[in-house]
Structure formats: structure tokens, C-alpha cells
Design an enzyme around this catalytic site. Structure first.
Site, short mmCIF file in Angstrom:
data_model
loop_
_atom_site.label_atom_id
_atom_site.label_comp_id
_atom_site.label_asym_id
_atom_site.label_seq_id
_atom_site.Cartn_x
_atom_site.Cartn_y
_atom_site.Cartn_z
N LEU A 57 -22.98 3.04 12.50
CA LEU A 57 -22.14 2.16 11.70
C LEU A 57 -21.49 3.00 10.62
CD1 LEU A 57 -24.43 -0.99 11.14
CD2 LEU A 57 -22.59 -0.73 12.82
N ASP A 58 -20.27 2.67 10.24
CA ASP A 58 -19.62 3.37 9.14
C ASP A 58 -20.46 3.24 7.87
OD1 ASP A 58 -17.50 3.91 10.84
OD2 ASP A 58 -16.34 2.19 10.16
N LYS A 59 -20.30 4.17 6.97
CA LYS A 59 -21.04 4.16 5.71
C LYS A 59 -20.98 2.81 5.03
CE LYS A 59 -20.95 6.15 1.05
NZ LYS A 59 -20.29 7.13 0.15
N THR A 106 -20.13 -0.14 6.28
CA THR A 106 -20.42 -1.30 7.13
C THR A 106 -21.91 -1.57 7.09
OG1 THR A 106 -18.54 -0.85 8.58
CG2 THR A 106 -20.28 -2.24 9.46
N ARG A 153 -11.86 -2.24 12.57
CA ARG A 153 -10.95 -2.01 11.44
C ARG A 153 -9.53 -1.72 11.93
NH1 ARG A 153 -14.11 2.61 8.35
NH2 ARG A 153 -12.40 2.35 6.83
#
Length: 313
Positions: free
Chosen positions: A140-142, A144, A245
Site C-alpha cells: 500500500l502507498d505510504k 494509504t 488514484r
């Protein structure tokens, strides 16, 4: 000060037979990146069966033995245990499901060589130290938040990687986006994603006839709507970098506070309003059907209240 190098023995196992040399080394020396290992190969720092192995693409055979000369890098030194609080949703001998908070980087990278989820897993579980990437099979993105599954055994890791590639792991997200939703309440966003040709630090919807990229599909369902924006549920059918996104921005609904893709700060959100709320898959070892939920974190709940949107999960 000169940093001493380390000479490490190599032995190619049957599971690595026929692999490229650089890929095999990633499995045998997981604390170094593939690109760095390729540099070592080309510099003559790897020998197999008594001879220098100079080609990263050379195929290895089971039983091949040799040495690799390693020099510590920031990346290799980043693979160290760091105790941290982790919210564990499920755990057994084979895997663990965690609810990642926003702001936690998953894997060490330039600018974040410590304090990552990987460091926390290494501190929490001695089994993680025996696995590539400490058992991490997806990211997961930082900024998110939400659910992730990590492996605790090599068999489970290999199976989970294959399941994700075969799209046998269901992942649903909740996102708060700009602009009121119009049109059908259910939409399928089917658009290929690749590096943005105008900004290589971003991803973008691309035409595969003109630019490198991969097919991507996100199903979006409207849950709540208001003048300022909308709450949507996004179901991934592929797992491209920044997929939700990018797709939401291309659809005219950038995520709240997602400055990279055109979102603006709003409703008190200080990070992109994206949360991995549901994860479902068949247990790779026991064949049990598993489904997990993570409620919206407080910042997204406050944002919904600020816009007068109600959501009870």
C-alpha cells in the site's frame, strides 16, 4: 573509512533451477536490490563453479555453487528489526493480516531506510527474517491505510504471490473524491497505466500503442454523494502502481488531498483519502475462505462528517 566487504557462499537450490542469475541472487541475498546485484555481477564480484559469472541474464542450475562479494549499502543495512506497534487482524502459522496506518512506509527505499513495515515485521517475527522482503507480497502507498496480508512461511508466500497474480485475492477500497458523482452509480474504469511521459515520477493513463504500460481495471460504486464530492468503493481487478488514484483522477474525481494527481486538501484530510477496507481470499494452506474488514480510520470519518456524508460500513 573503508567499509569491509563480505564474501558469502552461494548454492543454487532446485527451486531456482533455470532462473536468471540476478533473479536467483535476489532470493539468496534478499537484503540487496536486484539492480545492485546486477552491478556486482557485471563487476566480477560473483563466481559460480570456480568461474566469474558476468551476465545477469545467465541461467543457473540446481547445485551450482560459488561466492558473492558484498559491500554494505544503505539498502542492505535497512533490513534490520525495529520494534513497532502493529494492528494484527488475523494471524496463524502461515500468514498475518494487518491494518496498516496511514504514514507507514511498507518497504525501505531512498528517503525511508528505517521505520518501515518491513522493519516492524522483522522485529515481530523471527520467521520473517527467513523470507524475502520479510514476507511482504503486496504493498500500500505510504499514505494509504488499511488491510495487507503478509506471509509467514515460504510456501505461503509463493502461493500468495501466485494468487495475487492470478487475481484470486479480492481487494476493496473506500475513497473520498472531489466533485459530485454523476452518471451511473456503478462504473468500470478500464484504462492502461504506465509512467507519465511528461513526469516520470507519476503514473498516468496511457495509450499502449504509444507508451509502455499495463492494462488496468477498477470497478467503482457510488456510496454517498454531496456537492463537494463523493464516497466511492473501488474494487481492484489488477494491481498497478497508484491504480485507484490514477483512474479516479482520469475520471475527473481526484482523491481528496492527493496532490500528486490533482487532489486538493479538503474536509480536514492531510493525506490521500484512500483506505483498503476489505480483503478476501482462500487460505493458501488450509483452503479456508477468509474475509477481513477494516473500518474507516478517524481522519476519513471526520472528513465524511465535515461534508455531511454518512457511512456505517
Amino acid at each position: 573509512m573503508e567499509v569491509e566487504s563480505e564474501r558469502r557462499a552461494l548454492l543454487i537450490a532446485e527451486t531456482l533451477h533455470g532462473q536468471r542469475l540476478d533473479r536467483a541472487l535476489v532470493e539468496l541475498v534478499p537484503e540487496f536490490s536486484r539492480s545492485y546485484l546486477q552491478q556486482l555481477i557485471e563487476a566480477g564480484a560473483v563466481t559460480l563453479n570456480g568461474r566469474p559469472a558476468l551476465k545477469p541474464a545467465a541461467k543457473v542450475k540446481a547445485g551450482d555453487a560459488g561466492l558473492i562479494e558484498l559491500r554494505p549499502t544503505q539498502q542492505s543495512q535497512a533490513f534490520k528489526p525495529e520494534p513497532m506497534e502493529l494492528e494484527v487482524v488475523f494471524e496463524d502459522a502461515f500468514l498475518r493480516v494487518i491494518n496498516k496506518p496511514a504514514g507507514l512506509v511498507v518497504h525501505p527505499a531512498p528517503g525511508n531506510w528505517s521505520g518501515t513495515l518491513l522493519n516492524g515485521l522483522l522485529a515481530r517475527d523471527v520467521q520473517a527474517q527467513m523470507l524475502p522482503r520479510a514476507g511482504i507480497v503486496h504493498r500500500l502507498d505510504k499514505d494509504t491505510s488499511g488491510l495487507m496480508v503478509v506471509a509467514r512461511s515460504r510456501a505461503a508466500m509463493d502461493a500468495l504471490v501466485a494468487m495475487i497474480a492470478a487475481r484470486d485475492v479480492s481487494r476493496q477500497y473506500l475513497a473520498l473524491a472531489h466533485k459530485a458523482w454523476t452518471g451511473p452509480v456503478n462504473r468500470s474504469l478500464d484504462a492502461s497505466i504506465g509512467r507519465d511521459p511528461r513526469n516520470r515520477l507519476r503514473m498516468a493513463v496511457v495509450d499502449l500503442a504509444l507508451h509502455a504500460g499495463k492494462t488496468a481495471r477498477t470497478d467503482v460504486a457510488l456510496l454517498e454523494n454531496c456537492d463537494q464530492g463523493c464516497l466511492v468503493r473501488c474494487t481492484l481487478h489488477t494491481g498497478r502502481t497508484h491504480q485507484i488514484r490514477v483512474h479516479m483522477a482520469a475520471a475527473g474525481h481526484p482523491l481528496v488531498a492527493d496532490a500528486v494527481y490533482g487532489g486538493a486538501a479538503a474536509a480536514g484530510m492531510a493525506r490521500q483519502a484512500l483506505h483498503a477496507t476489505q480483503l478476501a481470499f482462500v487460505h493458501p494452506m488450509t483452503a479456508e475462505a477468509l474475509r477481513f474488514y477494516a473500518p474507516l480510520p478517524q481522519d476519513m470519518r471526520r472528513a465524511l462528517a465535515d461534508w455531511g456524508l454518512g457511512y456505517n460500513g
